[in-house]
Design an enzyme around this catalytic site. Sequence first.
Site, mmCIF file in Angstrom:
data_model
loop_
_atom_site.group_PDB
_atom_site.id
_atom_site.type_symbol
_atom_site.label_atom_id
_atom_site.label_comp_id
_atom_site.label_asym_id
_atom_site.label_seq_id
_atom_site.Cartn_x
_atom_site.Cartn_y
_atom_site.Cartn_z
ATOM 1 N N TYR A 124 80.112 91.447 -68.273
ATOM 2 C CA TYR A 124 80.442 92.864 -68.409
ATOM 3 C C TYR A 124 80.699 93.522 -67.073
ATOM 4 O O TYR A 124 80.517 92.903 -66.019
ATOM 5 C CB TYR A 124 79.318 93.591 -69.159
ATOM 6 C CG TYR A 124 78.113 93.938 -68.318
ATOM 7 C CD1 TYR A 124 77.249 92.956 -67.854
ATOM 8 C CD2 TYR A 124 77.851 95.266 -67.963
ATOM 9 C CE1 TYR A 124 76.154 93.288 -67.072
ATOM 10 C CE2 TYR A 124 76.752 95.597 -67.185
ATOM 11 C CZ TYR A 124 75.910 94.605 -66.744
ATOM 12 O OH TYR A 124 74.828 94.930 -65.968
ATOM 13 N N ARG B 201 86.276 91.622 -60.506
ATOM 14 C CA ARG B 201 84.962 90.982 -60.614
ATOM 15 C C ARG B 201 84.721 90.506 -62.045
ATOM 16 O O ARG B 201 84.135 89.436 -62.262
ATOM 17 C CB ARG B 201 83.853 91.942 -60.162
ATOM 18 C CG ARG B 201 82.504 91.248 -60.059
ATOM 19 C CD ARG B 201 81.451 92.115 -59.427
ATOM 20 N NE ARG B 201 81.152 93.275 -60.247
ATOM 21 C CZ ARG B 201 80.360 94.278 -59.871
ATOM 22 N NH1 ARG B 201 79.778 94.254 -58.680
ATOM 23 N NH2 ARG B 201 80.134 95.292 -60.674
ATOM 24 N N ARG C 140 76.605 79.937 -85.634
ATOM 25 C CA ARG C 140 75.730 79.652 -84.509
ATOM 26 C C ARG C 140 75.749 78.172 -84.136
ATOM 27 O O ARG C 140 75.491 77.300 -84.955
ATOM 28 C CB ARG C 140 74.302 80.067 -84.838
ATOM 29 C CG ARG C 140 73.410 80.047 -83.622
ATOM 30 C CD ARG C 140 71.966 80.362 -83.930
ATOM 31 N NE ARG C 140 71.205 80.075 -82.723
ATOM 32 C CZ ARG C 140 70.716 80.996 -81.915
ATOM 33 N NH1 ARG C 140 70.829 82.257 -82.201
ATOM 34 N NH2 ARG C 140 70.063 80.633 -80.814
ATOM 35 N N HIS D 102 75.371 76.085 -80.055
ATOM 36 C CA HIS D 102 75.433 76.293 -78.606
ATOM 37 C C HIS D 102 76.814 75.950 -78.049
ATOM 38 O O HIS D 102 77.283 76.578 -77.114
ATOM 39 C CB HIS D 102 74.382 75.443 -77.879
ATOM 40 C CG HIS D 102 72.999 75.998 -78.014
ATOM 41 N ND1 HIS D 102 72.380 76.168 -79.221
ATOM 42 C CD2 HIS D 102 72.117 76.432 -77.083
ATOM 43 C CE1 HIS D 102 71.172 76.679 -79.034
ATOM 44 N NE2 HIS D 102 70.992 76.856 -77.745
ATOM 45 N N LYS E 81 78.140 88.573 -63.442
ATOM 46 C CA LYS E 81 77.638 89.786 -64.094
ATOM 47 C C LYS E 81 77.502 89.515 -65.590
ATOM 48 O O LYS E 81 78.332 89.929 -66.402
ATOM 49 C CB LYS E 81 78.540 90.995 -63.797
ATOM 50 C CG LYS E 81 77.833 92.310 -64.043
ATOM 51 C CD LYS E 81 78.534 93.435 -63.333
ATOM 52 C CE LYS E 81 78.015 94.798 -63.735
ATOM 53 N NZ LYS E 81 76.603 95.028 -63.510
ATOM 54 N N GLU F 153 67.663 91.979 -54.829
ATOM 55 C CA GLU F 153 68.370 93.205 -55.229
ATOM 56 C C GLU F 153 67.512 93.963 -56.224
ATOM 57 O O GLU F 153 66.435 93.509 -56.596
ATOM 58 C CB GLU F 153 69.739 92.860 -55.839
ATOM 59 C CG GLU F 153 69.645 92.006 -57.090
ATOM 60 C CD GLU F 153 70.994 91.587 -57.670
ATOM 61 O OE1 GLU F 153 72.012 92.243 -57.388
ATOM 62 O OE2 GLU F 153 71.002 90.597 -58.428
ATOM 63 N N LEU G 285 74.211 90.002 -57.248
ATOM 64 C CA LEU G 285 75.537 90.450 -57.650
ATOM 65 C C LEU G 285 76.173 91.084 -56.414
ATOM 66 O O LEU G 285 75.552 91.899 -55.744
ATOM 67 C CB LEU G 285 75.440 91.494 -58.762
ATOM 68 C CG LEU G 285 76.816 91.962 -59.254
ATOM 69 C CD1 LEU G 285 77.455 90.894 -60.126
ATOM 70 C CD2 LEU G 285 76.721 93.262 -60.016
HETATM 71 N N1 PMP Z 1 72.967 94.265 -58.828
HETATM 72 C C1 PMP Z 1 72.826 94.286 -60.149
HETATM 73 C C2 PMP Z 1 71.910 93.297 -60.798
HETATM 74 C C3 PMP Z 1 73.535 95.241 -60.923
HETATM 75 O O1 PMP Z 1 73.411 95.264 -62.262
HETATM 76 C C4 PMP Z 1 74.350 96.187 -60.274
HETATM 77 C C5 PMP Z 1 75.055 97.259 -61.061
HETATM 78 N N2 PMP Z 1 76.289 96.860 -61.590
HETATM 79 C C6 PMP Z 1 74.483 96.109 -58.867
HETATM 80 C C7 PMP Z 1 73.768 95.142 -58.178
HETATM 81 C C8 PMP Z 1 75.380 97.050 -58.123
HETATM 82 O O2 PMP Z 1 76.710 96.668 -58.315
HETATM 83 P P1 PMP Z 1 77.886 97.736 -58.331
HETATM 84 O O3 PMP Z 1 77.784 98.474 -57.026
HETATM 85 O O4 PMP Z 1 79.120 96.930 -58.392
HETATM 86 O O5 PMP Z 1 77.665 98.620 -59.473
#
Ligand code: PMP
Length: 284
Positions: free
Chosen positions: A34, A53, A101, A103, A148, A180, A204
């Site tokens: 997403y 992305r 369903r 896998h 993501k 993060e 991310l």
């Molecule tokens: N890390 C994670 C795990 C996130 O979910 C997000 C939010 N999308 C970010 C970092 C920040 O990324 P962005 O600046 O692209 O929103």
Amino acid sequence: MSEGLVWLNGEILDFASAKVSVEDRGFQFGDGVYEVVRVYQGKPFALKEHLERLQRSAREIELPLPLSLADLAAAAEDLIARAGIAEAELYIQLTRGAARRNHLFPSDTPPTLVMTVRQVRLIPPELREQGIRALTVPDERWARCDIKSICLLPNVLAKERAHRAGAFEALFVREGVVTEGTSSNVFAWTGEELVTPVADHRILSGITRSFVLRLAQQHGYRTVERDLPLAELKSAREVIIAGTVTELLAVIAIDGEPVGEGTPGPIFRQLYAAYRNMIAERVR
Ligand code: PMP
């Protein structure tokens, strides 16, 4: 102003009528990726970067995008215009479709592509002014946090834990280093340099993160991408989190201990102002 709109596999619907199958692999397996895009004054900010992305995340899980990036951008812009919400959040979710369903990847199953536009959940102004508290939690996520993925269970649990402890964000710690936040990237100002973890498989690669790095450099600050030990984060002069909906927030306490002076510092103020200026210029 509308309540928001949904684009579901090419059809535009309201939230109450938009339905996805119980056999959707997003629901069954969390098999999908997403994006979230911030809409300012009716214009999506950094849409191209988000779509690129999304394409990368989809490629990494071997899920072809059903539309070209240009068609996806056009559909997103049309949905935003129809929703007529100036300050909105656009979610784009892509799953491996609905199939019995199993896998194994289904054959000949079209993916499910959903976009939603809704009024943004604004960060309360007092949090922007006064800063936020953060709680550190063990990073128990998988080894591909660069994708993501819609599998957000560890993020959900960590955010809930932080909330129950009176904190706004949880910061993940893996092998002694901060990775993060649950939906944000993290920065530490040491007094000499702005440090942020390297964009490898542990985090991310945030789009806001790239803008913050660029703006900091333009303001003459030295930026460094490297491991950020938790002890160093806790002794930083300033700590900042950044993300699409979050924008920038100053972290004034970590695990109950004050960061720096315990108030949002000058680097935060300068970078947040610069970020808002950049958006104002881009959406004009
Ligand atoms: N890390 C994670 C795990 C996130 O979910 C997000 C939010 N999308 C970010 C970092 C920040 O990324 P962005 O600046 O692209 O929103």
